[in-house]
Scaffold this active site. Structure first.
Site, mmCIF file in Angstrom:
data_model
loop_
_atom_site.group_PDB
_atom_site.id
_atom_site.type_symbol
_atom_site.label_atom_id
_atom_site.label_comp_id
_atom_site.label_asym_id
_atom_site.label_seq_id
_atom_site.Cartn_x
_atom_site.Cartn_y
_atom_site.Cartn_z
ATOM 1 N NE ARG A 80 -3.278 -1.815 3.140
ATOM 2 C CZ ARG A 80 -3.634 -3.016 3.651
ATOM 3 N NH1 ARG A 80 -2.604 -3.032 5.005
ATOM 4 N NH2 ARG A 80 -3.989 -4.739 3.932
ATOM 5 C CB CYS B 144 -2.596 -14.202 0.022
ATOM 6 S SG CYS B 144 -4.494 -15.019 -0.057
ATOM 7 C CB ALA C 155 -14.511 -9.424 -7.149
ATOM 8 C CG ASP D 7 -15.186 -7.379 0.875
ATOM 9 O OD1 ASP D 7 -14.106 -7.823 1.089
ATOM 10 O OD2 ASP D 7 -15.644 -8.507 1.329
ATOM 11 C CG ASP E 245 -5.362 -7.796 -1.489
ATOM 12 O OD1 ASP E 245 -4.805 -8.929 -1.810
ATOM 13 O OD2 ASP E 245 -5.810 -7.494 -0.558
HETATM 14 N N1 SAH Z 1 -7.707 -6.449 0.127
HETATM 15 C C1 SAH Z 1 -7.585 -6.989 1.949
HETATM 16 C C2 SAH Z 1 -7.946 -8.077 1.768
HETATM 17 C C3 SAH Z 1 -8.192 -9.050 1.284
HETATM 18 S S1 SAH Z 1 -8.628 -10.222 1.597
HETATM 19 C C4 SAH Z 1 -6.949 -5.212 2.759
HETATM 20 O O1 SAH Z 1 -5.169 -5.219 2.100
HETATM 21 O O2 SAH Z 1 -7.475 -5.779 3.424
HETATM 22 C C5 SAH Z 1 -10.483 -10.861 0.434
HETATM 23 C C6 SAH Z 1 -11.475 -10.233 0.965
HETATM 24 O O3 SAH Z 1 -11.935 -10.372 -0.189
HETATM 25 C C7 SAH Z 1 -12.113 -10.479 2.215
HETATM 26 O O4 SAH Z 1 -12.477 -9.593 2.296
HETATM 27 C C8 SAH Z 1 -13.275 -10.931 1.517
HETATM 28 O O5 SAH Z 1 -14.487 -10.868 2.817
HETATM 29 C C9 SAH Z 1 -13.685 -10.697 0.212
HETATM 30 N N2 SAH Z 1 -13.854 -11.245 -0.575
HETATM 31 C C10 SAH Z 1 -14.518 -13.212 -0.828
HETATM 32 N N3 SAH Z 1 -14.378 -13.312 -1.981
HETATM 33 C C11 SAH Z 1 -14.762 -12.400 -2.399
HETATM 34 C C12 SAH Z 1 -16.266 -12.350 -3.828
HETATM 35 N N4 SAH Z 1 -16.140 -13.252 -4.540
HETATM 36 N N5 SAH Z 1 -16.236 -10.961 -4.059
HETATM 37 C C13 SAH Z 1 -15.765 -9.953 -2.725
HETATM 38 N N6 SAH Z 1 -14.840 -10.047 -2.245
HETATM 39 C C14 SAH Z 1 -15.157 -11.082 -1.789
#
Ligand code: SAH
Length: 392
Positions: free
Chosen positions: A209, A336, A276, A247, A296
């Site tokens: 970030r 990840c 997403a 999210d 992410d």
């Molecule tokens: N970008 C965040 C970490 C993301 S972790 C940071 O920097 O802190 C992954 C995230 O994706 C979680 O919050 C989870 O709720 C979300 N997620 C899981 N499946 C998803 C989907 N199909 N569409 C959107 N979000 C999703």
């Protein structure tokens, strides 16, 4: 202490620095040896040399994890203390002692233990039977750290079920503040170490970030899979014209709004609760474009056998994201997944760009923050990959 002899192949791997011994590397069926889950043993080479102490669980594939400490006079409390203090001294140097990952498992010589700090609160994950039996010693060492008032035991991780350990959460010390506030990259974030995802926050993205923030001024930012807004809220703080956090989790988006308000950028941060892929489709149909898109997602490749399906998911999501980047904009794309390496992510990105006819230039490689160190002999500890790209 009980002595167990490993095979030559296992010896070779341990001599190169790796810390794991698999269940089939003891020459005999482990079940016949009468070793208990959580037992500490001395690991011997076939020629009778000691490699030190390991924590065991005969019921799982990774049956032993080496502690790199000699067996003679092994004292678990003293060993934990010395490893934890060594881990802390590195974080002190990094300047993340108050808010950061203090212990990162094998990389810090503490297999099965993860500790994140939120001011006076430590959020602790014990992932192996061998660490579980040391819980009291761990608590004593952690509660003695300067400024620590609370331990939150996040026993709700999948690894524990495999190890035959109970799930749940528990508190030692004072009740934790709800939320507990941290500062990161200029933003203010309220963390719930008890109910938040993982231990409450994704410190592993902090350094990435920081790399992006100087590039967002005046731009429209899309933060896909935002969790509590680590990217989007910081971008608004750093002068982005707007940030939209997407999210599927309602709790995550409530946290985005609270964090944006606390960071003084509530008016420039929006939230969208959606999958997403769906969000990308509807934003595209609405003609929306962004100067910076951050991708992410959660791990799409959780097990090796998910590789094919997971790769496709990375390619599709990145393709959908690329279509939303305004010409001359930026894409940050991360993975990840342990089993999906950097080369695989780059290939997924390259294919996504070709499929939608966009030119892509990789400007920077991204990895996990410095407080998630990598063990040089254990590629498993390098799990977060990413690329910052310019999009034509
Ligand atoms: N970008 C965040 C970490 C993301 S972790 C940071 O920097 O802190 C992954 C995230 O994706 C979680 O919050 C989870 O709720 C979300 N997620 C899981 N499946 C998803 C989907 N199909 N569409 C959107 N979000 C999703």
């Amino acid at each position: 202490m009980r002595r167990l002899t490993i095979t030559r192949e296992a010896e070779r791997r341990l001599r190169s620095g790796h810390l794991w011994i698999y269940a089939n590397e003891f020459g005999v069926k482990l079940g016949t040896l009468g070793v208990e889950p959580g037992q500490h043993v001395e690991i011997m080479t076939p020629s009778g040399r000691s490699l030190g102490v390991a924590g065991m669980n005969p019921n799982v594939l990774i049956a032993a994890r080496l502690y790199t400490v000699t067996a003679a006079g092994f004292d678990a409390r003293a060993w934990l203390e010395s490893r934890i203090h060594s881990a802390i001294s590195v974080r002190r140097r990094l300047g993340v002692l108050e808010a950061g990952r203090l212990v990162f498992g094998e990389s810090d010589g503490l297999p099965g233990l993860v500790v994140d700090r939120y001011g006076p609160v430590l959020s602790v994950q014990v992932g192996t039977a061998a660490m579980e039996v040391l819980r009291e010693e761990i608590a004593a060492v952690l509660l003695a750290i300067d400024g620590i008032e609370t331990l939150v035991w996040r026993d709700d991780i999948g690894a524990r079920a495999l190890e035959g350990l109970a799930a749940g959460t528990a508190i030692s010390g004072l009740a934790p503040p709800e939320p507990v506030w941290i500062e990161e990259n200029g933003g203010r974030f309220g963390i719930s170490p008890v109910a938040g995802q993982k231990t409450g926050w994704y410190y592993d993205q902090r350094d990435n970030r920081a790399l992006l923030m100087p590039l967002v001024r005046g731009g429209r930012v899309l933060d896909l899979c935002s969790y509590a807004g680590g990217w989007g809220v910081c971008a608004a703080v750093h002068g982005a014209r707007s940030a939209l956090c997407v999210d599927v989790s309602e709790a995550a988006l409530a946290a985005v709004e609270r964090n944006a308000g606390a960071s003084g950028v509530g008016e420039r941060v929006g939230v969208l609760r959606a999958d997403a892929f769906e969000a990308c489709r509807s934003l595209r149909e609405a003609g929306e474009r962004f100067d910076v898109v951050v991708v992410d997602p959660p791990a799409f490749v959780k097990r090796r056998k998910d590789l094919e399906e997971g790769s496709l998911a990375y390619r599709r999501l990145n393709e959908a994201a690329l279509k939303l980047v305004a010409p001359g904009g930026l894409l940050v794309s991360c993975s990840c997944s342990h089993h999906f390496d950097e080369a695989a992510l780059l290939q997924a990105l390259g294919r996504a760009a070709l499929a939608c006819g966009r030119g892509l230039r990789v400007l920077s490689r991204l990895g996990q923050s410095a407080d998630h160190p990598v063990h040089p002999a254990m590629p498993e500890t390098f799990y977060l990959k990413g690329f910052l790209c310019a999009v034509d």
